[in-house]
Design an enzyme around this catalytic site. Structure first.
Site, PDB file in Angstrom:
ATOM      1  N   ASP A  64       0.790  -1.200   0.052  1.00 50.10           N
ATOM      2  CA  ASP A  64       0.007  -0.049  -0.064  1.00 50.10           C
ATOM      3  C   ASP A  64       0.817   1.191   0.066  1.00 50.10           C
ATOM      4  O   ASP A  64       1.656   1.371   0.906  1.00 50.10           O
ATOM      5  CB  ASP A  64      -0.639  -0.045   1.486  1.00 50.10           C
ATOM      6  CG  ASP A  64      -1.886   1.154   1.313  1.00 50.10           C
ATOM      7  OD1 ASP A  64      -1.456   2.066   0.653  1.00 50.10           O
ATOM      8  OD2 ASP A  64      -2.802   1.173   2.110  1.00 50.10           O
ATOM      9  N   VAL A  65       0.944   1.879  -1.020  1.00 48.53           N
ATOM     10  CA  VAL A  65       1.940   2.980  -1.205  1.00 48.53           C
ATOM     11  C   VAL A  65       1.635   3.996   0.023  1.00 48.53           C
ATOM     12  O   VAL A  65       2.538   5.084   0.021  1.00 48.53           O
ATOM     13  CB  VAL A  65       1.779   3.619  -2.552  1.00 48.53           C
ATOM     14  CG1 VAL A  65       2.453   2.647  -3.595  1.00 48.53           C
ATOM     15  CG2 VAL A  65       0.620   4.318  -3.037  1.00 48.53           C
ATOM     16  N   TYR A 156      -6.758  14.954  -8.568  1.00 47.52           N
ATOM     17  CA  TYR A 156      -5.984  14.426  -9.402  1.00 47.52           C
ATOM     18  C   TYR A 156      -4.862  15.285  -9.983  1.00 47.52           C
ATOM     19  O   TYR A 156      -3.631  14.824  -9.928  1.00 47.52           O
ATOM     20  CB  TYR A 156      -6.672  13.638 -10.466  1.00 47.52           C
ATOM     21  CG  TYR A 156      -6.115  12.971 -11.454  1.00 47.52           C
ATOM     22  CD1 TYR A 156      -5.402  11.486 -11.213  1.00 47.52           C
ATOM     23  CD2 TYR A 156      -5.572  13.315 -12.652  1.00 47.52           C
ATOM     24  CE1 TYR A 156      -4.680  10.506 -11.927  1.00 47.52           C
ATOM     25  CE2 TYR A 156      -4.914  12.529 -13.475  1.00 47.52           C
ATOM     26  CZ  TYR A 156      -4.463  11.280 -12.995  1.00 47.52           C
ATOM     27  OH  TYR A 156      -3.715  10.597 -14.149  1.00 47.52           O
ATOM     28  N   VAL A 189      -4.094   5.463 -21.685  1.00 44.47           N
ATOM     29  CA  VAL A 189      -3.433   4.610 -22.060  1.00 44.47           C
ATOM     30  C   VAL A 189      -4.423   3.347 -22.044  1.00 44.47           C
ATOM     31  O   VAL A 189      -5.345   3.212 -20.961  1.00 44.47           O
ATOM     32  CB  VAL A 189      -2.273   4.248 -21.158  1.00 44.47           C
ATOM     33  CG1 VAL A 189      -1.601   3.122 -21.530  1.00 44.47           C
ATOM     34  CG2 VAL A 189      -1.474   5.518 -21.045  1.00 44.47           C
TER      35      VAL A 189
END
Length: 256
Positions: A64-65, A156, A189
């Protein structure tokens, strides 16, 4: 093709699917030992096992970053398993589309803690290991929306602009340690995350995804492999004079 990468070790966050999994496969094909990390343990384990089945060296670790403890454990395990850490690819991220006036504290914290603080924690954990290895390369995933902004993506955009900023600061700070720090700024992407993002984009009354794609100089979605090709270049000695840069892979969006 990237012979200088053989035997190096890379830690990849968000490596269980999409771009992260593509980067793991591409690096392994170049001879890199890969530490796949994610919170999606089943998918991440499958990516590592696939690489092993194809003759590569890979392990999976839960990460978990947002967790300093997880990062400490992952870097220690990478050094224990492969002897060093040469490459860090800060790929994990989430997307939210909410304007400032309706963005909750909870959602703001979620996107900043994952996309920006996660990158910070990853670099903080990896830099001492890279010093022990004699140098390294850190690649952070920003976004075209961290450069130009877009409607409604307040948290974001802020997080990805922050990634660009911390990349530049770290590049200046650690050049003397033979550690290069760069960032990639992709547009859309073709990954499972894009499918999820399209649902979010549909909330934007001023944005039509298909029209946006058609208006790009290269009017299509990028493939994950195309981003991985840029990653390979940036972590290799072919880019040994590059640090601090934010590299768009966006079909020309930022050119206009």
């Amino acid at each position: 093709m990237f012979e200088d990468l053989a035997g190096k070790t890379a830690v990849i966050s968000g490596g269980a699917r999409g771009q992260g999994a593509s980067h793991a496969r591409a690096l392994s094909a170049a001879g890199v030992n890969v530490v796949v990390t994610d919170i999606r343990d089943e998918l991440g384990t499958a990516v590592a096992e696939e690489i092993q089945g194809n003759g590569g060296k890979a392990i999976y670790r839960h990460l978990d970053v947002r967790s300093t403890e997880d990062w400490t454990t992952v870097i220690a395990d990478a050094e224990k398993e492969f002897g060093k850490v040469d490459i860090l690819l800060n790929n994990a991220g989430i997307v939210m589309c909410e304007p400032v006036d309706s963005l909750s504290d909870e959602n703001w914290d979620a996107v900043i803690n994952t996309n920006l603080a996660g990158v910070f924690r990853g670099m903080r954990a990896a830099v001492p290991a890279m010093r022990r290895a004699g140098g390294g390369v850190i690649v952070n995933i920003s976004s075209v929306f961290g450069v130009k902004g877009t409607w409604g993506y307040a948290g974001y955009v802020a997080s990805k602009a922050g990634v660009a900023g911390i990349t530049k600061s770290a590049a200046l700070t650690y050049a003397a340690d033979n550690i290069r720090v760069v960032a990639i700024a992709p547009s859309s992407v073709d990954t499972p995350m894009l499918d999820e993002e399209k649902v979010i984009m549909a909330q934007n009354p001023y944005f039509d995804f298909d029209e946006w794609m058609a208006s790009q100089p290269i009017p299509r979605i990028a493939t994950a492999q195309e981003v991985s090709d840029l990653v390979l270049y940036l972590v290799s000695d072919r880019s040994r004079y590059c640090t601090g840069g934010i590299y768009p892979i966006d079909g020309g969006i930022l050119a206009g």
